[in-house]
Design a protein around this motif. Structure first.
Motif, short mmCIF file in Angstrom:
data_model
loop_
_atom_site.label_atom_id
_atom_site.label_comp_id
_atom_site.label_asym_id
_atom_site.label_seq_id
_atom_site.Cartn_x
_atom_site.Cartn_y
_atom_site.Cartn_z
N LYS A 112 1.45 4.36 -3.14
CA LYS A 112 1.36 5.81 -3.02
C LYS A 112 2.42 6.52 -3.86
N GLN B 2 0.83 -1.21 0.00
CA GLN B 2 0.00 0.00 0.00
C GLN B 2 0.86 1.26 0.00
N HIS B 3 1.91 1.23 0.79
CA HIS B 3 2.80 2.39 0.86
C HIS B 3 3.51 2.62 -0.47
#
Length: 523
Positions: A119, A115-116
């Motif tokens: 980004k 998820q990071h």
């Protein structure tokens, strides 16, 4: 004259603006990430000094990359270990302490490693076991839980890749047993499919077993990703050498079982408390092992059976090694190898008769120590290695640093990138782990939480009463100390010996101070 000078200034500024617009600084190309988990993989590898293991491809990856020789898992069981390393925080922060705990239910706002990376422009893809088995955590991935087409069936969606056999008779038996098991427990582990023999050696192509089929899908997926105009983060989780030890026959044939040594430390550590060992319930699920005893009893496995199991583990490791070699060769052919960070790791160790046990789920180092190998673009120190202390929780911030993206400020691990550049520099003073011993698997039928600290010279463990409802520890019940220099296989607990009393006191203080106090000092 002033007007003419003014015109020159304006003209010069126009030229500067023109060239600055036409020649912007190109953004550096972000490296791809290939994040490889090998389930239940202890450092039974050639590069880690194992003289029996046949692992040429992992060894070659190490020769082109960097090897961490003293890495520790935060918990010696799948779900808690993976929840910790995938979120960059430790078990008492994730509050994932055993297999049934699910980090996304405990904290729905958790941000995982993929998820990071998403980004920062990464396309994220998952194949195989990265989180715990049938918990692919679709929130984490653009493409979650990709599976080979043959295995995409409605009645197999909750089934793990580790549970497939070649034998049709075994498949039929599994289906019959599953019906009865699900009646007793509808939420049974592996959706009730984790039954059958503990090993299989079918004379088939590599792709006939699940890991091999998944490897072919991985290669096809990498070919597709290579054509995209954005970097990718691929999580690839191999299921072997998790039980059952099912691998093509040719990998079994690599080894002479009579030349595979049995465990050098076949007994529960002397002076160990009577709750340190797990009940081996994992192995008990398989045919012929239903009635094996607890390691902290009079039970002893026969030498013949021990040799078959250990043979199967080595064969399974060699099978995965061959799959990795095929995958890396494909990456080189498609031109994506050079710009890809490859990190390979095991989620915890595994006992192969060590401490009279088979499996993981203790605070002993045979279960805590894991392999971790990394290779990345433009790496200078190829083939390097370090014996400094590292932890799986360090991977999240390290990959961020190598990829040139922001490191979250709440990370509870430390980027090991400086250690790659200076392998012998002073580093962490300790590594921290823990294990939740539940009543049904404890020899004394009680519940405990054990906190572990490893330094370069000692391994110290404190066991406490534990309240699972509040997640808090109670009274200190017992402690263990092992001399890692003179007793590396942890055969004798010396915590109660008077000559070690000052060491116990110092390590207890260091354990209480926690991971923050053990971080390397900046130079």
């Amino acid at each position: 004259m002033k007007r003419l000078l003014s015109h020159y200034v304006i003209l010069a500024n126009c030229f500067v603006a023109l060239f600055s617009c036409q020649s912007p600084e190109p953004e550096p190309v972000k490296p791809n990430i290939l994040f490889i988990s090998i389930d239940d993989l202890r450092p039974t590898l050639g590069v880690y000094g194992d003289p029996i293991a046949i692992t040429p491809n992992i060894d070659q990856l190490a020769a082109e990359g960097f090897t961490f020789r003293n890495t520790f898992s935060q918990v010696a069981v799948c779900a808690p270990s993976r929840a910790s390393l995938m979120t960059g925080i430790r078990p008492d922060s994730t509050r994932v302490w055993h297999l049934g705990d699910k980090f996304r239910e405990i904290n729905p706002n958790t941000v995982t490693m993929p998820q990071h990376f998403a980004k920062f422009g990464y396309h994220t893809v998952n194949l195989g076991k990265i989180f715990h088995n049938y918990m692919p955590d679709s929130i984490s991935w653009d493409e979650p839980d990709l599976r080979p087409a043959h295995y995409v069936r409605p009645d197999w969606l909750g089934r793990d890749g580790e549970t497939f056999y070649i034998s049709e008779e075994v498949h039929k038996s599994q289906a019959i047993k599953r019906d009865s098991l699900l009646l007793l427990n509808p939420t049974r582990y592996a959706d009730g499919w984790n039954t059958g023999p503990a090993w299989e050696a079918a004379d088939v192509h590599d792709s006939a077993y699940y890991d091999g089929a998944q490897n072919e899908l991985t290669k096809a997926t990498l070919t597709r990703l290579a054509k995209m105009d954005q970097p990718f983060f691929m999580g690839l989780g191999y299921f072997r050498p998790h039980l059952p030890f099912t691998a093509p026959k040719k990998y079994w044939d690599y080894y002479d079982p009579e030349k595979i040594p049995l465990a050098a430390n076949p007994n529960v550590p002397e002076n160990a408390p009577n709750f340190t060992m797990n009940s081996m319930y994992e192995l008990r699920h398989y045919d012929g092992f239903n009635h094996i005893g607890h390691p902290q009893s009079d039970y002893r496995m026969s030498e013949d059976t021990a040799r078959i199991l250990k043979h199967g583990y080595y064969a399974s490791v060699s099978y995965v090694d061959a799959l990795l070699g095929s995958l890396i060769a494909h990456m080189k052919e498609t031109g994506i190898y050079e710009n890809t960070i490859i990190i390979l790791w095991g989620d915890h160790g595994w006992k192969l008769g060590d401490h009279n046990s088979w499996g993981k789920m203790t605070n002993y180092n045979i279960d805590l120590q894991v392999p971790m190998i990394i290779r990345y673009p433009n790496q200078a120190n190829k083939g390097g290695q370090t014996f400094e202390l590292t932890e799986l929780v360090d991977m999240f911030p390290s990959l961020c640093e190598l990829a040139g993206i922001e490191v979250p400020n709440y990370m509870q691990g430390t980027s090991f990138v400086p250690l790659i550049k200076e392998p012998e520099r002073p580093w962490k003073t300790a590594a921290f782990s823990q294990f939740h011993r539940r009543p049904q698997h404890s020899a004394d039928g009680r519940r405990y939480m054990g906190y572990s600290i490893n330094t370069k010279n000692y391994h110290y463990i404190e066991w406490y009463d534990w309240d699972p409802a509040t997640g808090t520890r109670g009274e200190l019940k017992s402690s263990e100390l092992f001399d890692s220099i003179n007793d590396p296989t942890e055969t004798i607990n010396v915590a109660l010996k008077t000559e070690y009393s000052s060491i116990v006191k110092d390590l207890s203080v260091q354990l209480a101070a926690g991971w923050k106090a053990a971080k390397p000092t900046a130079e």
